[in-house]
Design a protein around this motif. Structure first.
Motif, PDB file in Angstrom:
ATOM      1  N   MET A 296       0.949  -1.260   0.153  1.00 27.46           N
ATOM      2  CA  MET A 296      -0.428   0.219  -0.280  1.00 27.46           C
ATOM      3  C   MET A 296       1.301   1.005   0.127  1.00 27.46           C
ATOM      4  O   MET A 296       1.917   1.148   0.612  1.00 27.46           O
ATOM      5  N   GLY A 297       0.609   2.656  -0.918  1.00 25.64           N
ATOM      6  CA  GLY A 297       1.336   3.853  -0.490  1.00 25.64           C
ATOM      7  C   GLY A 297       1.501   4.549  -1.910  1.00 25.64           C
ATOM      8  O   GLY A 297       2.058   5.174  -2.510  1.00 25.64           O
ATOM      9  N   ARG A 298      -0.128   4.613  -2.521  1.00 19.65           N
ATOM     10  CA  ARG A 298      -0.653   5.428  -3.112  1.00 19.65           C
ATOM     11  C   ARG A 298       0.073   7.027  -3.327  1.00 19.65           C
ATOM     12  O   ARG A 298       1.075   7.471  -3.997  1.00 19.65           O
ATOM     13  N   ASP A 299       0.294   7.182  -2.180  1.00 16.33           N
ATOM     14  CA  ASP A 299      -0.125   9.076  -2.337  1.00 16.33           C
ATOM     15  C   ASP A 299       0.860   8.696  -1.034  1.00 16.33           C
ATOM     16  O   ASP A 299       2.314  10.181  -0.884  1.00 16.33           O
ATOM     17  N   ALA A 300       1.907   7.719   0.036  1.00 10.57           N
ATOM     18  CA  ALA A 300       2.937   8.116   0.603  1.00 10.57           C
ATOM     19  C   ALA A 300       3.194   7.014   0.551  1.00 10.57           C
ATOM     20  O   ALA A 300       2.947   5.454   1.028  1.00 10.57           O
ATOM     21  N   GLY A 301       4.067   6.257   0.649  1.00 14.11           N
ATOM     22  CA  GLY A 301       5.844   5.834   0.461  1.00 14.11           C
ATOM     23  C   GLY A 301       5.999   4.922   2.086  1.00 14.11           C
ATOM     24  O   GLY A 301       7.089   3.991   1.747  1.00 14.11           O
ATOM     25  N   TRP A 302       5.855   5.617   3.178  1.00 17.17           N
ATOM     26  CA  TRP A 302       6.462   4.691   4.173  1.00 17.17           C
ATOM     27  C   TRP A 302       5.572   3.589   4.397  1.00 17.17           C
ATOM     28  O   TRP A 302       7.007   3.248   5.254  1.00 17.17           O
ATOM     29  N   ILE A 303       5.088   2.955   4.241  1.00 16.23           N
ATOM     30  CA  ILE A 303       5.364   1.888   4.571  1.00 16.23           C
ATOM     31  C   ILE A 303       6.341   1.061   3.462  1.00 16.23           C
ATOM     32  O   ILE A 303       6.855   0.110   3.847  1.00 16.23           O
ATOM     33  N   ALA A 304       6.015   1.813   2.091  1.00 16.47           N
ATOM     34  CA  ALA A 304       7.036   0.593   2.020  1.00 16.47           C
ATOM     35  C   ALA A 304       8.391   1.116   1.724  1.00 16.47           C
ATOM     36  O   ALA A 304       9.265   0.350   1.738  1.00 16.47           O
TER      37      ALA A 304
ATOM     38  N   LYS B 165       2.096   1.061  -3.820  1.00 13.57           N
ATOM     39  CA  LYS B 165       0.940   1.180  -4.691  1.00 13.57           C
ATOM     40  C   LYS B 165       1.617   1.829  -6.256  1.00 13.57           C
ATOM     41  O   LYS B 165       1.602   1.237  -7.621  1.00 13.57           O
ATOM     42  N   ALA B 166       1.527   3.150  -5.969  1.00 12.20           N
ATOM     43  CA  ALA B 166       1.654   3.962  -7.831  1.00 12.20           C
ATOM     44  C   ALA B 166       3.027   4.288  -8.276  1.00 12.20           C
ATOM     45  O   ALA B 166       2.946   4.541  -9.542  1.00 12.20           O
ATOM     46  N   ARG B 167       3.662   2.428  -7.715  1.00 11.73           N
ATOM     47  CA  ARG B 167       5.283   2.835  -7.925  1.00 11.73           C
ATOM     48  C   ARG B 167       5.204   1.180  -8.642  1.00 11.73           C
ATOM     49  O   ARG B 167       6.216   1.439  -9.043  1.00 11.73           O
ATOM     50  N   GLY B 168       4.449   0.631  -8.614  1.00  5.45           N
ATOM     51  CA  GLY B 168       5.241  -0.807  -8.432  1.00  5.45           C
ATOM     52  C   GLY B 168       4.156  -1.634  -9.690  1.00  5.45           C
ATOM     53  O   GLY B 168       4.195  -1.532 -10.830  1.00  5.45           O
ATOM     54  N   PRO B 169       4.253  -3.196 -10.415  1.00  4.69           N
ATOM     55  CA  PRO B 169       3.987  -3.461 -10.895  1.00  4.69           C
ATOM     56  C   PRO B 169       2.238  -3.292 -11.872  1.00  4.69           C
ATOM     57  O   PRO B 169       1.671  -2.488 -11.052  1.00  4.69           O
ATOM     58  N   PRO B 170       2.032  -3.109 -12.755  1.00  3.94           N
ATOM     59  CA  PRO B 170       2.951  -4.100 -13.864  1.00  3.94           C
ATOM     60  C   PRO B 170       4.370  -3.361 -14.344  1.00  3.94           C
ATOM     61  O   PRO B 170       5.111  -4.085 -15.427  1.00  3.94           O
ATOM     62  N   THR B 171       4.045  -1.999 -13.897  1.00  7.28           N
ATOM     63  CA  THR B 171       4.832  -1.269 -15.027  1.00  7.28           C
ATOM     64  C   THR B 171       6.650  -1.594 -14.254  1.00  7.28           C
ATOM     65  O   THR B 171       7.342  -2.137 -15.243  1.00  7.28           O
ATOM     66  N   VAL B 172       7.102  -1.948 -13.160  1.00  5.72           N
ATOM     67  CA  VAL B 172       8.371  -2.399 -12.774  1.00  5.72           C
ATOM     68  C   VAL B 172       8.010  -3.398 -13.615  1.00  5.72           C
ATOM     69  O   VAL B 172       9.120  -3.816 -14.335  1.00  5.72           O
ATOM     70  N   SER B 173       7.728  -4.343 -13.947  1.00  4.78           N
ATOM     71  CA  SER B 173       8.149  -5.860 -13.899  1.00  4.78           C
ATOM     72  C   SER B 173       8.176  -5.919 -15.494  1.00  4.78           C
ATOM     73  O   SER B 173       8.580  -6.442 -16.319  1.00  4.78           O
ATOM     74  N   LYS B 174       7.191  -5.078 -16.488  1.00  5.30           N
ATOM     75  CA  LYS B 174       7.549  -4.509 -17.974  1.00  5.30           C
ATOM     76  C   LYS B 174       8.961  -3.941 -18.411  1.00  5.30           C
ATOM     77  O   LYS B 174       9.362  -4.752 -19.480  1.00  5.30           O
TER      78      LYS B 174
END
Length: 76
Positions: free
Chosen positions: A6-14, A59-68
């Motif tokens: 989770m973390g579309r707007d804030a990345g502290w969880i990631a 969430k905002a930075r993750g798959p499938p974009t990273v995997s592709k």
């Protein structure tokens, strides 16, 4: 391995889960990054003998974009 949290707007969880889990890369919305630099870093780890890399992505930075992106770089 790409782990999306989770973390579309804030990345502290990631950020915290990536640090705790020993991630090789942590992608959060607050810090811009370049896909080519990420892919080159993972390829360098692989050439250096690493059998896997852990990427934690908010969430905002993750798959499938990273995997592709990684798949496209691998084929190049």
């Amino acid at each position: 391995m790409v782990v999306e949290v989770m973390g579309r707007d804030a990345g502290w969880i990631a950020l915290h889960s990536g640090i705790a889990g020993g991630a090789d890369a942590i992608l959060i919305p607050e810090i811009p990054f370049r896909w080519d630099v990420l892919a080159d870093s993972i390829k360098a780890r692989s050439k250096g003998g690493a059998k896997f890399s852990i990427i934690v992505a908010a969430k905002a930075r993750g798959p499938p974009t990273v995997s592709k992106c990684l798949a496209a770089r691998e084929m190049a």
